[in-house]
Design an enzyme around this catalytic site. Structure first.
Site, short mmCIF file in Angstrom:
data_model
loop_
_atom_site.label_atom_id
_atom_site.label_comp_id
_atom_site.label_asym_id
_atom_site.label_seq_id
_atom_site.Cartn_x
_atom_site.Cartn_y
_atom_site.Cartn_z
N HIS A 24 0.85 -1.19 0.00
CA HIS A 24 0.00 0.00 0.00
C HIS A 24 0.89 1.24 0.00
CE1 HIS A 24 -3.36 2.58 0.77
NE2 HIS A 24 -2.80 3.05 1.87
N ASP A 43 -6.16 -8.64 6.22
CA ASP A 43 -7.26 -9.13 7.06
C ASP A 43 -8.56 -8.60 6.46
OD1 ASP A 43 -7.44 -6.49 7.84
OD2 ASP A 43 -6.76 -6.84 9.90
C1 GAR Z 1 1.42 0.68 -5.88
O1 GAR Z 1 1.91 1.90 -5.41
C2 GAR Z 1 0.55 0.02 -4.82
O2 GAR Z 1 0.97 0.26 -3.52
C3 GAR Z 1 -0.77 0.70 -5.09
O3 GAR Z 1 -0.88 0.71 -6.47
C4 GAR Z 1 0.43 0.87 -7.03
C5 GAR Z 1 0.60 -0.17 -8.10
O4 GAR Z 1 1.73 0.08 -8.86
N1 GAR Z 1 -1.85 -0.01 -4.44
C6 GAR Z 1 -2.84 0.59 -3.84
O5 GAR Z 1 -3.02 1.79 -3.82
C7 GAR Z 1 -3.80 -0.34 -3.14
N2 GAR Z 1 -4.53 0.33 -2.12
P1 GAR Z 1 2.24 -1.00 -9.91
O6 GAR Z 1 1.02 -1.51 -10.68
O7 GAR Z 1 3.18 -0.25 -10.79
O8 GAR Z 1 2.91 -2.10 -9.14
#
Ligand code: GAR
Length: 221
Positions: A124, A156
């Site tokens: 996250h 969770d």
């Molecule tokens: C990442 O920063 C991840 O933490 C976020 O989406 C991005 C995906 O990047 N996830 C969330 O916000 C979930 N709540 P990526 O597709 O380049 O790995």
């Protein structure tokens, strides 16, 4: 080859830990895991990639790496429960030791969490428990924090509430917008993810209440 666990303890087994990665978009965190797993010493291998939508770059990354991929779109199912059951089955078919949600922008449901209890981690782009949800970098900017970051946690039933595996801090810079801040978070996030998943695979881990500890030496079975 590792056997799936039914409990919250996972650890080294005879082969590399089997990792299924779920994505919704660009998949740069997935790519970091694929790159790390190319080294046998890493201790984990990505055995499948799943997505909740067609056509995303994460799926193309899986294809280029020769990793099996599947798509499980929520809109194809009559209810969220049916979707969750189908997603659970699709992931279970690859017998994962660990499931990594890497930019997977859906909440997994009860069936999924029951099946993979304690073995689903999510990355996250904020320092939990701050800024849960789908707009962590934007929410951090609006709040005006000077430091944010990324968190890997054991999933969770809540939204970004699970026990924390690893965190990395990222300063907010003057003039940051959501894109620049999120890009800098993602650079730090990828290193954190690769490091933590590797440790989970090589050293084992246990979840005790809110504490996640590496190095339990416990077998995955
Ligand atoms: C990442 O920063 C991840 O933490 C976020 O989406 C991005 C995906 O990047 N996830 C969330 O916000 C979930 N709540 P990526 O597709 O380049 O790995």
């Amino acid at each position: 080859m590792a056997t799936p666990s039914t409990g919250p303890s996972s650890g080294p087994s005879s082969g590399p830990a089997r990792v299924v990665v779920l994505v919704s978009g660009a998949g740069t965190n997935l790519q970091a895991l694929l790159d790390a797993a190319a080294d046998p010493a890493y201790g984990a291998t990505v055995v499948a990639v799943g997505a909740d939508r067609e056509g995303v770059e994460g799926l193309a990354r899986a294809e280029r790496a020769g990793v099996p991929a599947f798509v499980c779109p929520l809109k194809d199912f009559g209810s969220r429960q049916e979707w969750d059951a189908a997603l659970t089955g699709a992931v279970a078919a690859h017998e994962p030791d660990v499931v990594v949600l890497a930019g997977f922008m859906k909440l997994v449901g009860a069936a999924f969490l029951d099946r993979f209890a304690g073995r689903v981690v999510n990355t996250h782009p904020a320092l939990c428990p701050s800024f849960p949800g789908t707009s962590g970098p934007a929410d951090a900017l609006v709040y005006g924090v000077k430091v944010t970051g990324a968190t890997l946690f054991v999933v969770d039933a809540g939204v970004d509430t699970g026990p924390i595996v690893a965190q990395v801090a990222v300063p907010v810079e003057e003039g940051d917008d959501v894109a620049s801040l999120h890009e800098r978070i993602k650079t730090a996030e990828r290193s954190m993810l690769v490091d933590a998943v590797g440790r989970m695979a090589r050293e084992g881990f246990v979840v005790e209440g809110r504490q996640v500890r590496f190095g339990t030496g416990r077998s995955i079975v």
